[in-house]
Write a protein that holds these residues in place. Structure first.
Motif, short mmCIF file in Angstrom:
data_model
loop_
_atom_site.label_atom_id
_atom_site.label_comp_id
_atom_site.label_asym_id
_atom_site.label_seq_id
_atom_site.Cartn_x
_atom_site.Cartn_y
_atom_site.Cartn_z
N PHE A 1 12.27 -6.02 27.30
CA PHE A 1 11.77 -7.02 28.23
C PHE A 1 12.17 -8.45 27.86
CE2 PHE A 1 8.36 -3.68 28.37
CZ PHE A 1 8.72 -3.16 29.60
N ASP A 2 12.85 -8.62 26.76
CA ASP A 2 13.14 -9.98 26.27
C ASP A 2 13.92 -10.82 27.28
OD1 ASP A 2 11.72 -9.51 24.02
OD2 ASP A 2 13.42 -9.63 22.63
N SER A 3 14.82 -10.24 28.02
CA SER A 3 15.60 -11.02 28.98
C SER A 3 14.76 -11.46 30.19
CB SER A 3 16.82 -10.22 29.45
OG SER A 3 16.42 -9.08 30.15
N TYR A 4 13.55 -10.96 30.30
CA TYR A 4 12.68 -11.32 31.42
C TYR A 4 11.65 -12.40 31.06
CZ TYR A 4 14.73 -7.22 33.48
OH TYR A 4 15.63 -6.31 33.96
N ARG A 5 11.74 -12.93 29.85
CA ARG A 5 10.81 -14.00 29.46
C ARG A 5 11.10 -15.26 30.27
NH1 ARG A 5 8.31 -14.01 23.89
NH2 ARG A 5 8.49 -11.87 23.19
N ILE A 6 10.05 -16.00 30.55
CA ILE A 6 10.19 -17.26 31.28
C ILE A 6 10.52 -18.34 30.24
CG2 ILE A 6 8.98 -18.96 32.69
CD1 ILE A 6 7.22 -16.52 33.64
N ASN A 7 11.60 -19.06 30.48
CA ASN A 7 12.10 -20.08 29.53
C ASN A 7 12.32 -19.49 28.14
OD1 ASN A 7 12.02 -22.06 31.53
ND2 ASN A 7 9.91 -22.62 31.02
N GLY A 8 12.63 -18.21 28.08
CA GLY A 8 12.91 -17.55 26.81
C GLY A 8 11.71 -17.39 25.90
N GLU A 9 10.52 -17.74 26.39
CA GLU A 9 9.35 -17.77 25.52
C GLU A 9 8.13 -17.05 26.09
OE1 GLU A 9 6.66 -21.16 23.23
OE2 GLU A 9 8.34 -21.77 24.47
N TYR A 10 7.87 -17.18 27.39
CA TYR A 10 6.62 -16.72 27.98
C TYR A 10 6.81 -15.42 28.77
CZ TYR A 10 5.48 -21.56 26.99
OH TYR A 10 5.31 -22.76 26.38
N TRP A 11 5.76 -14.64 28.82
CA TRP A 11 5.75 -13.42 29.63
C TRP A 11 5.14 -13.73 30.98
CZ3 TRP A 11 8.60 -9.79 27.71
CH2 TRP A 11 8.71 -9.64 26.33
N GLY A 12 5.76 -13.24 32.02
CA GLY A 12 5.18 -13.35 33.36
C GLY A 12 4.18 -12.23 33.56
N ILE A 13 3.18 -12.50 34.34
CA ILE A 13 2.16 -11.48 34.62
C ILE A 13 2.09 -11.30 36.13
CG2 ILE A 13 -0.28 -10.86 34.48
CD1 ILE A 13 -0.45 -12.53 31.95
N ALA A 14 2.24 -10.06 36.58
CA ALA A 14 2.09 -9.74 38.00
C ALA A 14 0.67 -9.24 38.22
CB ALA A 14 3.10 -8.67 38.40
N ILE A 15 0.00 -9.80 39.21
CA ILE A 15 -1.37 -9.40 39.53
C ILE A 15 -1.37 -8.83 40.95
CG2 ILE A 15 -3.74 -10.21 39.84
CD1 ILE A 15 -3.07 -12.43 37.82
N ASP A 16 -1.98 -7.65 41.08
CA ASP A 16 -1.97 -6.97 42.37
C ASP A 16 -3.32 -6.31 42.61
OD1 ASP A 16 -1.02 -5.86 44.76
OD2 ASP A 16 -0.29 -4.07 43.75
N GLY A 17 -3.83 -6.45 43.80
CA GLY A 17 -5.04 -5.76 44.20
C GLY A 17 -4.69 -4.68 45.21
N THR A 18 -5.28 -3.52 45.06
CA THR A 18 -4.98 -2.42 45.97
C THR A 18 -6.17 -1.49 46.10
OG1 THR A 18 -3.37 -0.68 46.47
CG2 THR A 18 -3.98 -0.94 44.17
N GLY A 19 -6.20 -0.75 47.20
CA GLY A 19 -7.24 0.25 47.40
C GLY A 19 -6.87 1.52 46.67
#
Length: 161
Positions: A102-120
């Motif tokens: 997942f390293d190439s998906y870091r934001i600014n090479g440092e931070y992890w993005g978080i996806a938040i989803d609500g579902t039934g």
């Protein structure tokens, strides 16, 4: 992954077991990967000679002759401790982090993005418990032209990944 699926603590009575845990769980994983909508559809689509042969090769079980019916899988899943599946998920994620997938998906090479989803996750025609959410639909009956309402009870989940 086969070892993780095989090492699941099987809650079934051991003398009645026909299918190992890895067969049952891999079928559910493949059902979702193939975007099959129901367990019945999974049973219909997967119980073909070529699919059985391929699943046997995938699991290292060349003696696999048939796949379990969805009732067998549902019975197994209803008895399975959810912590067993969580353990597999955590182990898989740890391995992906260790391999730096997942390293190439870091934001600014440092931070992890978080996806938040609500579902039934569940719906019911009647109130299931005190935690049920409720949605009321208004519609017109096509036969009588009469205005009607239908109430659906449901459970939702909010997940961060």
């Amino acid at each position: 992954m086969n070892k993780l699926l095989k090492d699941v603590d099987d809650p079934r009575h051991q003398s009645y077991i026909t299918y190992d845990t890895e067969v049952l769980l891999m079928m559910v994983i493949l059902k979702n990967a193939c975007n099959l909508k129901s367990m019945r559809e999974m049973t219909n689509e997967f119980n073909k000679e070529e699919c059985i042969k391929n699943l046997g090769k995938l699991l290292g079980n060349e003696d696999l002759e048939e796949l379990p019916h969805y009732d067998t899988i549902n019975d197994f899943l209803s008895r399975l401790n959810p912590a067993e599946l969580e353990r597999i998920r955590i182990d898989m994620i740890k391995k992906l982090f260790k391999k730096r997938c997942f390293d190439s998906y870091r934001i600014n090479g440092e931070y992890w993005g978080i996806a938040i989803d609500g579902t039934g996750i569940f719906t019911f025609d009647k109130k299931h418990c005190e935690h049920c959410l409720r949605r009321v639909y208004k519609y017109t009956d096509k036969e009588t032209g009469e205005e009607k309402t239908k109430t659906i009870y449901m459970h939702h989940v909010l997940e961060a990944s």
